[in-house]
Design an enzyme around this catalytic site. Structure first.
Site, PDB file in Angstrom:
ATOM      1  N   GLY A 241       0.892   3.970   3.861  1.00  0.00           N
ATOM      2  CA  GLY A 241       1.988   3.165   3.321  1.00  0.00           C
ATOM      3  C   GLY A 241       3.142   4.007   2.801  1.00  0.00           C
ATOM      4  O   GLY A 241       4.314   3.722   3.087  1.00  0.00           O
TER       5      GLY A 241
ATOM      6  N   GLY B 146       0.819  -1.205   0.000  1.00  0.00           N
ATOM      7  CA  GLY B 146       0.000   0.000   0.000  1.00  0.00           C
ATOM      8  C   GLY B 146       0.851   1.251   0.000  1.00  0.00           C
ATOM      9  O   GLY B 146       1.870   1.342   0.692  1.00  0.00           O
TER      10      GLY B 146
ATOM     11  N   HIS C 141     -18.793   5.165   3.182  1.00  0.00           N
ATOM     12  CA  HIS C 141     -17.719   6.115   2.995  1.00  0.00           C
ATOM     13  C   HIS C 141     -16.413   5.660   3.626  1.00  0.00           C
ATOM     14  O   HIS C 141     -15.329   5.917   3.123  1.00  0.00           O
ATOM     15  CB  HIS C 141     -18.188   7.424   3.632  1.00  0.00           C
ATOM     16  CG  HIS C 141     -17.191   8.506   3.621  1.00  0.00           C
ATOM     17  ND1 HIS C 141     -16.604   8.932   2.467  1.00  0.00           N
ATOM     18  CD2 HIS C 141     -16.677   9.254   4.609  1.00  0.00           C
ATOM     19  CE1 HIS C 141     -15.759   9.912   2.751  1.00  0.00           C
ATOM     20  NE2 HIS C 141     -15.768  10.107   4.050  1.00  0.00           N
TER      21      HIS C 141
ATOM     22  N   GLU D 100      -6.276   2.960   7.316  1.00  0.00           N
ATOM     23  CA  GLU D 100      -7.667   2.509   7.395  1.00  0.00           C
ATOM     24  C   GLU D 100      -7.757   0.989   7.558  1.00  0.00           C
ATOM     25  O   GLU D 100      -8.759   0.468   8.031  1.00  0.00           O
ATOM     26  CB  GLU D 100      -8.451   2.980   6.153  1.00  0.00           C
ATOM     27  CG  GLU D 100      -9.963   2.835   6.322  1.00  0.00           C
ATOM     28  CD  GLU D 100     -10.781   3.444   5.186  1.00  0.00           C
ATOM     29  OE1 GLU D 100     -10.266   4.348   4.489  1.00  0.00           O
ATOM     30  OE2 GLU D 100     -11.937   3.025   4.999  1.00  0.00           O
TER      31      GLU D 100
ATOM     32  N   HIS E 290     -22.157   8.216   4.791  1.00  0.00           N
ATOM     33  CA  HIS E 290     -22.144   9.662   4.622  1.00  0.00           C
ATOM     34  C   HIS E 290     -23.447  10.102   3.964  1.00  0.00           C
ATOM     35  O   HIS E 290     -23.833   9.548   2.947  1.00  0.00           O
ATOM     36  CB  HIS E 290     -20.944   9.999   3.737  1.00  0.00           C
ATOM     37  CG  HIS E 290     -20.479  11.391   3.892  1.00  0.00           C
ATOM     38  ND1 HIS E 290     -21.237  12.451   3.492  1.00  0.00           N
ATOM     39  CD2 HIS E 290     -19.339  11.900   4.402  1.00  0.00           C
ATOM     40  CE1 HIS E 290     -20.566  13.566   3.750  1.00  0.00           C
ATOM     41  NE2 HIS E 290     -19.419  13.258   4.302  1.00  0.00           N
TER      42      HIS E 290
ATOM     43  N   ARG F  57     -24.340  12.827  11.018  1.00  0.00           N
ATOM     44  CA  ARG F  57     -24.348  12.055   9.777  1.00  0.00           C
ATOM     45  C   ARG F  57     -25.287  10.860   9.783  1.00  0.00           C
ATOM     46  O   ARG F  57     -26.055  10.659   8.853  1.00  0.00           O
ATOM     47  CB  ARG F  57     -22.945  11.495   9.519  1.00  0.00           C
ATOM     48  CG  ARG F  57     -22.020  12.451   8.879  1.00  0.00           C
ATOM     49  CD  ARG F  57     -20.693  11.796   8.596  1.00  0.00           C
ATOM     50  NE  ARG F  57     -19.756  12.819   8.174  1.00  0.00           N
ATOM     51  CZ  ARG F  57     -18.480  12.593   7.888  1.00  0.00           C
ATOM     52  NH1 ARG F  57     -17.985  11.390   8.000  1.00  0.00           N
ATOM     53  NH2 ARG F  57     -17.707  13.571   7.498  1.00  0.00           N
TER      54      ARG F  57
ATOM     55  N   ARG G 131     -15.804   7.653  13.156  1.00  0.00           N
ATOM     56  CA  ARG G 131     -14.625   8.497  12.971  1.00  0.00           C
ATOM     57  C   ARG G 131     -15.023   9.959  12.813  1.00  0.00           C
ATOM     58  O   ARG G 131     -15.975  10.276  12.116  1.00  0.00           O
ATOM     59  CB  ARG G 131     -13.856   8.037  11.738  1.00  0.00           C
ATOM     60  CG  ARG G 131     -12.693   8.926  11.384  1.00  0.00           C
ATOM     61  CD  ARG G 131     -11.914   8.433  10.187  1.00  0.00           C
ATOM     62  NE  ARG G 131     -12.632   8.495   8.926  1.00  0.00           N
ATOM     63  CZ  ARG G 131     -12.853   9.599   8.227  1.00  0.00           C
ATOM     64  NH1 ARG G 131     -12.455  10.776   8.667  1.00  0.00           N
ATOM     65  NH2 ARG G 131     -13.506   9.553   7.086  1.00  0.00           N
TER      66      ARG G 131
ATOM     67  N   LEU H 263      -6.999  11.042   7.683  1.00  0.00           N
ATOM     68  CA  LEU H 263      -5.730  11.482   7.090  1.00  0.00           C
ATOM     69  C   LEU H 263      -4.693  11.611   8.195  1.00  0.00           C
ATOM     70  O   LEU H 263      -3.540  11.207   8.057  1.00  0.00           O
ATOM     71  CB  LEU H 263      -5.917  12.816   6.368  1.00  0.00           C
ATOM     72  CG  LEU H 263      -6.965  12.815   5.243  1.00  0.00           C
ATOM     73  CD1 LEU H 263      -7.034  14.185   4.576  1.00  0.00           C
ATOM     74  CD2 LEU H 263      -6.633  11.755   4.201  1.00  0.00           C
TER      75      LEU H 263
HETATM   76  C1  FAD Z   1     -14.200  10.428  -0.996  1.00  0.00           C
HETATM   77  C2  FAD Z   1     -13.482  10.366   0.314  1.00  0.00           C
HETATM   78  C3  FAD Z   1     -13.223  11.531   1.040  1.00  0.00           C
HETATM   79  C4  FAD Z   1     -12.547  11.499   2.252  1.00  0.00           C
HETATM   80  N1  FAD Z   1     -12.303  12.662   2.924  1.00  0.00           N
HETATM   81  C5  FAD Z   1     -11.554  12.640   4.063  1.00  0.00           C
HETATM   82  C6  FAD Z   1     -11.178  13.857   4.714  1.00  0.00           C
HETATM   83  O1  FAD Z   1     -11.504  14.966   4.271  1.00  0.00           O
HETATM   84  N2  FAD Z   1     -10.424  13.782   5.843  1.00  0.00           N
HETATM   85  C7  FAD Z   1     -10.024  12.582   6.351  1.00  0.00           C
HETATM   86  O2  FAD Z   1      -9.316  12.585   7.347  1.00  0.00           O
HETATM   87  N3  FAD Z   1     -10.356  11.417   5.741  1.00  0.00           N
HETATM   88  C8  FAD Z   1     -11.106  11.417   4.614  1.00  0.00           C
HETATM   89  N4  FAD Z   1     -11.429  10.232   3.997  1.00  0.00           N
HETATM   90  C9  FAD Z   1     -10.877   8.965   4.513  1.00  0.00           C
HETATM   91  C10 FAD Z   1      -9.394   8.804   4.124  1.00  0.00           C
HETATM   92  O3  FAD Z   1      -9.163   9.363   2.872  1.00  0.00           O
HETATM   93  C11 FAD Z   1      -8.926   7.356   4.078  1.00  0.00           C
HETATM   94  O4  FAD Z   1      -9.375   6.678   5.203  1.00  0.00           O
HETATM   95  C12 FAD Z   1      -7.411   7.264   4.069  1.00  0.00           C
HETATM   96  O5  FAD Z   1      -6.881   8.096   3.083  1.00  0.00           O
HETATM   97  C13 FAD Z   1      -6.937   5.842   3.858  1.00  0.00           C
HETATM   98  O6  FAD Z   1      -5.537   5.838   3.670  1.00  0.00           O
HETATM   99  P1  FAD Z   1      -4.726   4.484   3.609  1.00  0.00           P
HETATM  100  O7  FAD Z   1      -3.311   4.851   3.362  1.00  0.00           O
HETATM  101  O8  FAD Z   1      -5.030   3.658   4.782  1.00  0.00           O
HETATM  102  O9  FAD Z   1      -5.328   3.688   2.342  1.00  0.00           O
HETATM  103  P2  FAD Z   1      -5.423   4.062   0.782  1.00  0.00           P
HETATM  104  O10 FAD Z   1      -5.069   5.458   0.505  1.00  0.00           O
HETATM  105  O11 FAD Z   1      -6.735   3.560   0.318  1.00  0.00           O
HETATM  106  O12 FAD Z   1      -4.273   3.187   0.123  1.00  0.00           O
HETATM  107  C14 FAD Z   1      -4.381   1.807  -0.041  1.00  0.00           C
HETATM  108  C15 FAD Z   1      -3.144   1.341  -0.759  1.00  0.00           C
HETATM  109  O13 FAD Z   1      -3.084  -0.075  -0.695  1.00  0.00           O
HETATM  110  C16 FAD Z   1      -2.855  -0.627  -1.968  1.00  0.00           C
HETATM  111  N5  FAD Z   1      -3.470  -1.934  -1.988  1.00  0.00           N
HETATM  112  C17 FAD Z   1      -4.708  -2.280  -1.556  1.00  0.00           C
HETATM  113  N6  FAD Z   1      -4.897  -3.592  -1.690  1.00  0.00           N
HETATM  114  C18 FAD Z   1      -3.765  -4.100  -2.230  1.00  0.00           C
HETATM  115  C19 FAD Z   1      -3.343  -5.401  -2.594  1.00  0.00           C
HETATM  116  N7  FAD Z   1      -4.127  -6.466  -2.412  1.00  0.00           N
HETATM  117  N8  FAD Z   1      -2.122  -5.547  -3.140  1.00  0.00           N
HETATM  118  C20 FAD Z   1      -1.293  -4.481  -3.313  1.00  0.00           C
HETATM  119  N9  FAD Z   1      -1.650  -3.227  -2.953  1.00  0.00           N
HETATM  120  C21 FAD Z   1      -2.857  -3.051  -2.422  1.00  0.00           C
HETATM  121  C22 FAD Z   1      -3.434   0.365  -2.930  1.00  0.00           C
HETATM  122  O14 FAD Z   1      -2.820   0.225  -4.183  1.00  0.00           O
HETATM  123  C23 FAD Z   1      -3.091   1.678  -2.234  1.00  0.00           C
HETATM  124  O15 FAD Z   1      -1.773   2.039  -2.580  1.00  0.00           O
HETATM  125  C24 FAD Z   1     -12.121  10.252   2.773  1.00  0.00           C
HETATM  126  C25 FAD Z   1     -12.373   9.081   2.071  1.00  0.00           C
HETATM  127  C26 FAD Z   1     -13.051   9.128   0.857  1.00  0.00           C
HETATM  128  C27 FAD Z   1     -13.322   7.841   0.127  1.00  0.00           C
END
Ligand code: FAD
Ligand code: SF4
Ligand code: FES
Lengths: 681, 247
Positions: free
Chosen positions: A84, A79, A445, A469, A305, A370, A479, A485
């Protein structure tokens, strides 16, 4: 009512606190027959002592790794989202030997990119009384007292470092005229602690982390594997030692071995098929680890949401979020009479409109939290009073009307505030929200549930760490806006790099070869599964199964859950899963880019996750945060928590396909904060 | 509406490709362009024909994963990403040509999918600020004039989709590169490495096989994020300064 200071809820929202409600019967066990009770679970890594000292103490106690040895220690990170990429960059800088994976064509495309509103940090730049303790308090309370206090305190503590780091990387946060950083207030929180970059905060933070990652790639400390999907975890001699990944372009099934594995693979909201997640967001990485022994915690906690653009037809592939700030000026309504539902809304007389939130919740009106807004929308649509196109026989949409706001403030003022959102809405729906009321509907969401981790972010498999996440750790049952973020970057930049070294201090571990039985087993299970999908040659596409699974989840494990509904869902999911294995149609070969094959693996895992989510929801006969049980509400229909029975983390252990999962409870103990039941009426 | 689709099919990077024609009936104007392709794929799957491979992920115009040449235009007729384009921009009976990005530096992987790894390598060459985690000073210790911060943000909104390259007759990535050089060049944090950055990024750009810029402006016209053409002037200016400084 529980929770929820959610994002964009204005700070005019106040709440009154009521004492916790009385005990529940204690006799109920709705999930009896669906699970096996297991031993209690304890987090042994969180230090004791005053909460404000715990993280400093843990950092001090965590053993160091000599810089000269770091190159010999290898780390796999799955990730490249905020969680990540930040970890990969930081561990690369420290000199470890890092391999990173993502399924997109570039690490910069992880779904963190889509986050809009902002990121919280207890900088107290506004001198409005914010502090680490207040952010901690708000987060625990917002999570409805279902998160672990030590973790949340640490999150609040490191939040300030995140902003420093991002600014130094060149993240262009919004600034005031004096050149200092601007903040806004989100979610009924009384302080302004949210940093933002217009409506694209996630994008800018991710690009900062991505650039730091690319710098390490060019320095040779990190190797990046794009378009590689992790399909299995390798657990050898009790430790996570690597992954099996498929090169999505050539189809090659590869073994990658390391001393430690980190999953930062994001959330699993796509189990609902339609969500605000990306098309490829999946549970596969986490689920394969779960099947290998990592416990899954609170899988049923889902955040829905209320202000998303409704489904326009059965072709719908994903849902788009619109900022909740729209509820500050828009009025939500549906027709009083079903007969008016397909009329032009402008022709429906005032007295024939039901401004249902203003009617049911006179003090909060359109600004209820919400989940209340979401549930109320579902209820009026279920009654047959929804608006917009009929999809599968039901109109799922409610009006969000700006006519009054335009009269009161003028079109220009409304355009100033919401212009970009109105444009986005117009582009997607083809309707002009300045003249016709918008239509909105709730959508999945975010998921608070995820793999169980201890204070070190280590799962129940030694050597498997989980961040962002994908873990369950910080948000309890709900949350706060702008806190995901913060958590992703806290985990990756400031927490994991310290805790992982304590584990790595015992390494490098004895090398294992490709012929190790654990590697052979993992590879075989991957290739067998691929061969199975390609050989079924049934009649239905993967997407059609995914859509049907999503409908079941949304209907019975969505905004409101009941014992009967959940039991029905479990039966339906099991039946559909059997059919999927016998009747799915995946064309092409495994030796090239094959998007149907990729989806088949993900959907297979969603089936198993969906079932566990229902069992978890069945077990938790209380309403808390994003989880609303129809059986647990006050006379007024407010959520009712049962702290005496359910103040625990439900950590589920895999027992085998068609076997009952084992439930381990981690009791939640609060020493720095007092549990309270919130009421918003 | 009913459509005729002419779509580039190519089994893999090494095989030859060709245009194939498909008829698609009952397309709803509310569908996004990619949902229209989903429906076609569902139909192909039913008929036992390999579905068409194309990239997308966020489907909300921010990740930069999608990108198709639609009737010869990068991302199609509107100023937006392919995933945010809707079928109401087309009419009943129309023939739509769909091809992958065309550029030597973006080889085709399969059908409509291309390899944009070259963009990542350009960033690796210098598109960052060298600051290790934990070594950052207090955020408020360096104020940034609001105008600079706003403009840095505007150009930092580039999503790395590659439409600028696909639209450019020379196959130049100058707009993409100029956006990054301008973003970091506007901020105090980007100053120490400013000369090195531009020189190394441009060298990598040329090495990848992207063409030179001759000021045609097709890039900015195709850019879904409306990155302005003057980032390329800034790029050239920074390059001249760096050379003057002896880089
Ligand atoms: C539309 C939207 C708006 C949001 N707005 C906000 C906000 O304003 N403020 C806030 O705090 N949060 C917000 N959130 C929540 C927040 O964006 C996410 O919870 C957070 O960014 C998740 O980050 P992450 O690094 O855990 O995962 P992600 O950014 O989802 O990254 C996952 C990574 O894992 C990789 N991956 C997944 N499965 C595999 C696999 N099997 N093999 C290899 N690679 C894999 C993907 O390629 C990716 O690189 C929002 C979410 C959404 C959907
Ligand atoms: S400059 Fe515009 S067209 Fe080019 S990659 Fe960035 S967003 Fe895409
Ligand atoms: S799919 Fe993300 S920008 Fe189009």
């Amino acid at each position: 009512m529980s929770h929820s200071h959610d994002m964009d809820m204005p700070d005019t929202v106040t709440s009154t606190e009521a004492s916790p409600t009385g005990a529940l019967d204690g006799e109920y066990d709705d999930a009896m027959g669906y699970y096996t009770p297991g031993e209690p679970l304890v987090d042994t890594k969180a230090p004791q002592g005053p909460i404000a000292d715990r993280w400093q103490n843990r950092k001090f106690e965590a053993r160091l790794v000599n810089p000269a040895n770091r190159r010999k220690l290898s780390i796999i990170i799955v990730g490249t989202g905020l969680a990540g990429a930040s970890a990969a960059a930081t561990l690369g800088e420290a000199g470890y030997n890092v391999k990173t994976f993502c399924y997109q064509d570039s690490p910069r495309r992880a779904h963190s990119i889509a986050a809009q509103g902002g990121i919280n940090a207890a900088k107290n730049y506004k001198e409005d009384g914010d502090s680490v303790h207040r952010l901690f308090y708000d987060t625990v309370k917002g999570g409805d007292y279902r998160s672990r206090e030590s973790n949340v305190y640490r999150l609040a503590e490191v939040s300030t470092n995140i902003i420093d780091q991002c600014v130094a990387q060149g993240v262009p946060f919004a600034r005031e005229y004096g050149g200092l950083l601007d903040n806004r207030s989100f979610g009924g929180v009384q302080v302004s602690r949210t940093f933002y970059a217009r409506g694209q905060t996630g994008q800018q933070l991710l690009i900062g982390a991505y650039q730091a990652l690319e710098r390490q790639i060019s320095a040779g400390t990190v190797s990046m594997f794009t378009r590689h999907e992790m399909l299995e975890l390798i657990v050898a001699d009790g430790k996570a030692r690597g992954i099996i990944a498929r090169d999505m372009v050539t189809g090659e099934v590869q073994t990658h071995l390391a001393d430690v594995v980190v999953l930062a693979s994001g959330g699993y909201g796509n189990v609902f098929y339609l969500s605000t997640n990306a098309m490829g967001s999946n549970v596969t990485a986490a689920w394969r680890a779960h099947r290998k022994g990592a416990y899954m915690a609170n899988p049923c906690y889902t955040q829905i949401h209320p202000t998303c653009i409704p489904v326009s037809g059965s072709h719908q592939s994903k849902l788009t979020l619109m900022s909740e700030s729209l509820r500050n000026d828009g009025r939500i309504w549906v027709p009083k009479n079903q007969a008016d539902c397909d009329k032009d809304p402008r022709e429906i007389a005032e007295e024939d409109r039901d401004y249902y939130l203003e009617r049911i919740y006179p003090s909060f009106g359109n600004l209820v939290p919400r989940d209340i807004a979401s549930r109320a929308a579902k209820n009026v649509c279920d009654e047959g009073r929804g608006v917009g196109p009929e999809v599968d026989g039901v109109r799922r949409g409610v009006y969000l009307d700006f006519a009054d706001a335009i009269d009161r403030l003028g079109r220009d003022a409304v355009a100033n505030k919401y212009g970009n959102l109105f444009d986005m809405y117009a582009r997607i729906t083809g309707e002009d929200p300045y003249s016709v009321p918008m239509r909105i509907y709730p959508a999945v969401h975010y998921v608070m549930g995820g793999l169980w981790v201890d204070y070190d972010l280590q799962s129940t498999i030694p050597g498997l760490f989980v961040t962002g996440e994908a873990n369950f750790s910080d948000h309890g049952a709900n949350r706060l806006g702008a806190s995901a973020l913060m958590q992703g970057l806290a985990d990756g930049y400031f927490v994991l790099p310290h805790t992982i070294r304590d584990y790595l201090a015992d390494g490098p571990f004895e090398p294992i070869g490709e012929d190790h039985p654990a590697v052979v087993e993992a590879r075989t299970s991957v290739t067998d599964r691929i061969q199975h999908f390609l050989s079924v040659n049934g009649t239905r596409s993967v997407d059609s199964y995914h859509r049907e699974l999503g409908n079941i989840m949304w209907e019975y494990c969505g905004m409101e859950r009941t014992e009967t509904g959940l039991k029905k869902a479990i039966d339906l999911i099991r039946g559909l899963r059997d059919d999927f294995y016998r009747n799915v149609k995946v064309l092409g070969t495994s030796e090239s880019l094959n998007q149907s094959l990729e989806k088949a693996g993900r959907v297979a895992d969603f089936f198993e996750l969906g079932e566990l989510m229902c069992i978890d929801a069945l077990n938790r006969r209380e309403s808390c945060g994003g989880h609303f049980r129809g059986e647990s509400q006050t006379e007024d229909g407010e959520a009712l928590r049962h702290d005496d029975e359910f103040a625990y983390v439900a950590a589920w252990e895999w027992a085998g396909l068609d076997e009952r999962p084992v439930l381990h409870k981690e009791d939640l103990v609060y020493t720095a904060i007092e549990m309270k039941q919130r009421s918003y009426k | 509406m009913n459509l005729t689709l002419k779509i580039w099919r190519q089994p893999d990077a090494v095989s030859a490709g060709a245009m194939h024609t498909y008829e698609l009936a009952d397309v709803s104007p509310d569908m996004s362009f990619l949902e229209m392709l989903d429906v076609l794929n569902e139909q192909l799957n039913d008929q036992g024909e390999d579905p068409i491979a194309f990239d997308s992920d966020c489907r909300e115009g921010i990740c930069g994963m999608c990108g198709l040449m639609i009737n010869g235009d990068a991302h199609g007729p509107e100023v937006t990403t392919t995933c945010q384009l809707h079928m109401r921009s087309f009419s009943d009976g129309e023939t739509i040509t769909i091809e992958p990005w065309r550029s030597d530096a973006f080889p085709v992987v399969k059908d409509l999918v291309v390899d944009r790894g070259a963009f990542d390598r350009i960033i690796q060459a210098g598109g960052y600020v060298s600051v290790n985690t934990g070594s950052a000073p207090e955020a408020h210790s360096v104020p940034v004039p609001k105008d600079d911060a706003d403009r840095a943000f505007n150009v930092a909104t580039c999503i790395g989709c590659g439409a600028c390259v696909a639209a450019c007759p020379n196959g130049s990535a100058s707009l993409f590169m100029g956006a990054k050089v301008t973003h970091l060049g506007l901020l105090p944090q980007g100053q120490p490495e400013r000369d090195e950055r531009v020189v190394n990024m441009v060298a990598q750009h040329d090495h990848e096989g992207f063409g030179g810029c001759t000021n045609i402006g097709a890039c900015t016209a195709a850019c879904p994020k409306e990155i302005p053409l003057d980032v390329i002037s800034q790029l050239n200016k920074d390059l001249r300064t760096a050379i003057k400084h002896g880089h």
